[in-house]
Design a protein around this motif. Structure first.
Motif, short mmCIF file in Angstrom:
data_model
loop_
_atom_site.label_atom_id
_atom_site.label_comp_id
_atom_site.label_asym_id
_atom_site.label_seq_id
_atom_site.Cartn_x
_atom_site.Cartn_y
_atom_site.Cartn_z
N PRO A 1 13.17 9.21 2.84
CA PRO A 1 13.88 7.96 3.12
C PRO A 1 13.41 6.86 2.52
O PRO A 1 13.23 5.72 3.05
CB PRO A 1 13.63 8.06 4.78
N THR A 2 12.27 6.88 1.48
CA THR A 2 11.82 5.74 0.59
C THR A 2 13.14 5.20 0.07
O THR A 2 14.06 6.01 -0.40
CB THR A 2 10.93 6.16 -0.35
N LEU A 3 13.19 3.76 -0.22
CA LEU A 3 14.31 3.42 -1.11
C LEU A 3 14.41 3.99 -2.22
O LEU A 3 15.52 4.13 -2.87
CB LEU A 3 14.05 1.79 -1.00
N ALA A 4 13.20 4.06 -3.09
CA ALA A 4 13.31 4.77 -4.31
C ALA A 4 13.78 6.05 -4.13
O ALA A 4 14.41 6.45 -5.18
CB ALA A 4 11.76 4.81 -4.98
N GLY A 5 13.35 6.95 -3.21
CA GLY A 5 14.06 8.11 -3.17
C GLY A 5 15.70 8.15 -2.99
O GLY A 5 16.45 8.93 -3.59
N PHE B 1 16.15 13.93 11.62
CA PHE B 1 15.98 14.72 10.65
C PHE B 1 14.95 14.06 9.41
O PHE B 1 15.22 14.58 8.25
CB PHE B 1 17.25 15.17 10.16
N THR B 2 14.14 13.18 9.78
CA THR B 2 13.38 12.58 8.87
C THR B 2 12.19 11.83 9.62
O THR B 2 11.93 12.07 10.69
CB THR B 2 13.99 11.80 7.85
N VAL B 3 11.26 11.59 8.81
CA VAL B 3 10.16 10.70 9.17
C VAL B 3 10.10 9.43 8.52
O VAL B 3 10.21 9.22 7.34
CB VAL B 3 8.60 11.62 9.18
N LEU B 4 9.70 8.32 9.25
CA LEU B 4 9.70 6.88 8.93
C LEU B 4 8.13 6.42 8.80
O LEU B 4 8.00 5.25 9.21
CB LEU B 4 10.57 6.23 9.29
N ASN C 1 0.77 -1.11 -0.03
CA ASN C 1 -0.03 -0.05 -0.04
C ASN C 1 0.81 1.35 -0.06
O ASN C 1 0.51 2.30 0.37
CB ASN C 1 -0.97 0.06 1.03
N GLY C 2 2.00 0.96 -0.19
CA GLY C 2 2.96 2.46 -0.55
C GLY C 2 4.44 1.92 -0.69
O GLY C 2 4.48 0.79 -1.20
N LEU D 1 4.63 10.23 5.21
CA LEU D 1 5.10 10.12 4.04
C LEU D 1 4.32 10.34 2.92
O LEU D 1 4.45 11.26 2.09
CB LEU D 1 6.06 8.81 3.78
N THR D 2 2.96 9.75 3.04
CA THR D 2 2.09 9.75 2.18
C THR D 2 1.44 11.44 2.10
O THR D 2 1.35 12.05 1.15
CB THR D 2 0.78 9.06 2.64
N ARG D 3 1.47 12.03 3.23
CA ARG D 3 1.05 13.33 3.44
C ARG D 3 1.94 14.38 2.70
O ARG D 3 1.53 15.08 1.66
CB ARG D 3 1.01 13.90 4.74
N LEU D 4 3.49 14.09 2.84
CA LEU D 4 4.33 14.87 2.20
C LEU D 4 4.26 14.52 0.73
O LEU D 4 4.20 15.67 -0.09
CB LEU D 4 5.76 14.42 2.50
N VAL D 5 3.70 13.50 0.16
CA VAL D 5 3.67 13.26 -1.24
C VAL D 5 2.53 14.01 -1.96
O VAL D 5 2.29 14.71 -2.75
CB VAL D 5 3.72 11.71 -1.65
N ASP D 6 1.36 13.49 -1.11
CA ASP D 6 -0.04 14.04 -1.68
C ASP D 6 -0.33 15.75 -1.59
O ASP D 6 -0.84 16.00 -2.32
CB ASP D 6 -1.19 13.27 -0.66
N GLU D 7 0.50 16.00 -0.44
CA GLU D 7 0.22 17.48 -0.49
C GLU D 7 1.30 18.49 -1.02
O GLU D 7 1.01 19.47 -1.14
CB GLU D 7 0.01 17.73 0.96
N GLY D 8 2.11 17.70 -1.74
CA GLY D 8 3.10 18.53 -2.77
C GLY D 8 4.27 18.96 -2.01
O GLY D 8 5.12 19.79 -2.69
N TYR D 9 4.59 18.53 -0.75
CA TYR D 9 5.96 19.14 -0.13
C TYR D 9 7.18 18.44 -0.88
O TYR D 9 8.15 18.98 -0.83
CB TYR D 9 5.75 18.67 1.49
#
Length: 562
Positions: free
Chosen positions: A292-296, A266-269, A38-39, A274-282
């Motif tokens: 901190p995603t492996l893709a990132g 210095f991050t969030v896991l 789911n992510g 993480l979904t909010r950071l993506v969905d809200e365009g941060y």
């Protein structure tokens, strides 16, 4: 082929498995990595991946990749594909790919088994009522009025739930355990719900879905997993895990062992954050190099070797701790310092004219690809009359300890010769646009003055032979160590406005511009950089993976002193 790990320090899980093997409690170690599709996976998952796969490999067994696809409301095929790509990228190979949905029929039969043996019942109350009846940490739960529903009636209702006769949430199936238990997870947990959702793999075949707790242990047992390695938040769920295995005719008895999850400053896991950071365009998607995603982190330039080394260094314990982000960065520096070829790049170009260098000529200089690895050979660097240096390497009114270029001052051009700044050219606004310098020919390699010392050495690129590029300077996403722990501010308020600085007019040596995807370079004096997929051969884009030194260490020390 599975990647072998360097000799790792021992930890409590390794020691326990070794003792169980020596005692004959199991013959072969089988583990599993069970992500919910789911992510995207993040660094916390990397720790679990490394542990599960390394234990399976070290003790002569194997690891399964099993997708926990019990909640079709949030699951998508693209997440399954991304998870498989991430695991492969880390260097691990699974023995079998499995899905919890592979076992839906068996799980359903085992649910009927519990009903027939008086160990489960259909509850016809709504979710809010059931939640209120569960009690609190200090007060026992209240038994449902349907708790003593006859098994025959519960079985009939459950079969009709599967047949689709009831609306969503009309009934649930609950395990009949102990409403007075000190562990809330044992207070008759819900193990099946009605959800009319199309499943990515089973389509509309099912309209009831098992809970994670019901699917987890039984899936482990079906696959003959010997050690179910989970993070500490599942410790309170272990009694339920064991209860279900004890009361069902499962083919094997796996053991659940918990370890501390990864916490990184210095991050969030948190998948929700993480979904909010993506969905809200941060950030710009799940593969944004600041996440901190492996893709990132892969896009940013982290290597699988550095992530595995990081996971080994932080170890496996039962104690919660917060790992400094610098530990992760140092793992990458250590890896790239050994493997990354060197090249020169100028991020903020300032034009410099060598007035006594022949106009129109090119002199090819030889430089090491890697100063400590001579077997990597040398590269040819073009010297021309017009070159670019870093704007930050020149100061018109320089302080006493500024050892780079200044009017009348001397520096050595890296891999070349010493120059002196003779004239500063400015535009109408008073901005410096060009430096005119003279070179000392006696300081070339092989000349009598080649060993003459000056205090500064700066890098440069040829104006004619360098390639224009965009360079993205990535830094930590948050300005404070614990952004989610601030009760007075929303965590997004702590986003570092300098977490991405884009430079449009950088200039690179041609070899860097031809880099393959994932090929990391050390831009001399600047840091480690990797090409980004957004780039083209004509206009490459490079991401800074990490600086040469930990620029945050001093700041963190100051924060700790407050």
């Amino acid at each position: 082929m599975t990647t072998s790990e360097p000799q790792a320090p021992s930890h409590f899980i390794r020691n326990r498995i070794r003792k169980e093997l020596e005692a004959g409690h199991c013959q072969q170690v089988i583990t599993r990595f069970p992500p919910e599709p789911n992510g995207y996976l993040h660094l916390g998952h990397a720790k679990s991946i490394a542990l599960n796969f390394s234990m399976g490999e070290e003790f002569g067994g194997h690891t399964n990749l099993r997708f926990d696809d019990t909640n079709p409301a949030k699951e998508e095929q693209r997440y399954i594909d991304a998870i498989k790509e991430d695991v492969r990228w880390l260097g691990y190979t699974w023995k079998h790919e499995r899905h919890a949905s592979d076992y839906f029929e068996q799980l359903y039969e085992w649910a009927l088994y519990l009903i027939d043996h008086g160990l489960a019942y259909v509850d016809s109350q709504d979710a809010d009522t059931i939640r209120q009846q569960r009690g609190t940490l200090t007060e026992p739960g209240t038994e449902s009025p349907f708790r003593d529903r006859p098994p025959e009636e519960s079985r009939d209702l459950f079969e009709r739930m599967r047949a689709g006769e009831f609306a969503d949430s009309a009934h649930v199936l609950r395990a009949r355990i102990d409403m007075a238990s000190g562990n809330i997870n044992l207070r008759d947990p819900v193990i099946y719900r009605i959800r009319r959702l199309t499943h990515p793999r089973t389509g509309d075949q099912w309209c009831i879905y098992p809970s994670y707790d019901f699917a987890h242990g039984q899936s482990d047992a079906i696959e003959h997993v010997t050690h179910s390695l989970c993070t500490l938040e599942f410790e309170d769920h272990r009694p339920l895990y064991d209860w279900l295995l004890e009361h069902l005719p499962v083919p094997s008895r796996p053991i659940q062992i918990e370890f501390s999850r990864l916490n990184l400053d210095f991050t969030v896991l948190s998948k929700r954050r993480l979904t909010r950071l993506v969905d809200e365009g941060y950030v710009q998607g799940w593969d944004d190099p600041r996440l901190p995603t492996l893709a990132g982190i892969r896009r940013r330039g982290f290597t699988p070797q550095s992530i595995r080394q990081f996971c080994q260094e932080i170890g496996v314990t039962k104690a919660d701790s917060i790992i400094p982000f610098g530990v992760l960065e140092n793992a990458l520096r250590n890896d790239l310092n050994e493997s990354a070829p060197r090249t020169m790049a100028v991020l903020k170009p300032l034009k410099l004219v060598l007035t006594n260098f022949p106009e129109g000529e090119t002199e090819w200089l030889e430089a090491a690809v890697h100063p400590q690895k001579l077997e990597m050979g040398t590269r040819q660097v073009a010297m021309t009359r017009e070159i670019y240096i870093e704007a930050d390497d020149f100061m018109e009114e320089a302080p006493k300890k500024f050892f780079r270029l200044k009017p009348g001052g001397e520096v050595r051009l890296r891999n070349a010769f010493i120059i002196r700044c003779d004239e500063v050219i400015k535009d109408e606004a008073g901005e410096v646009v060009e430096l005119r310098c003279s070179l000392d020919p006696e300081t070339r390699s092989g000349q009598p003055g080649a060993d003459r010392k000056v205090k500064g050495t700066i890098h440069w690129v040829s104006a004619a032979h360098s390639v224009p590029a965009q360079v993205r300077l990535y830094d930590r996403l948050f300005q404070v160590p614990h952004p989610a722990g601030d009760k007075d501010k929303d965590f997004v308020e702590h986003i570092n406005p300098e977490s991405l600085v884009t430079l449009e007019n950088a200039r690179l040596e041609p070899a860097a511009a031809k880099a393959r995807p994932g090929e990391c370079f050390q831009f001399e004096r600047l840091g480690y950089f990797v090409p980004d997929p957004d780039g083209t051969p004509e206009r490459p884009v490079f991401n800074r993976a990490v600086t040469l030194r930990d620029t945050w260490a001093k700041l963190e020390k100051q924060m700790g002193a407050r």
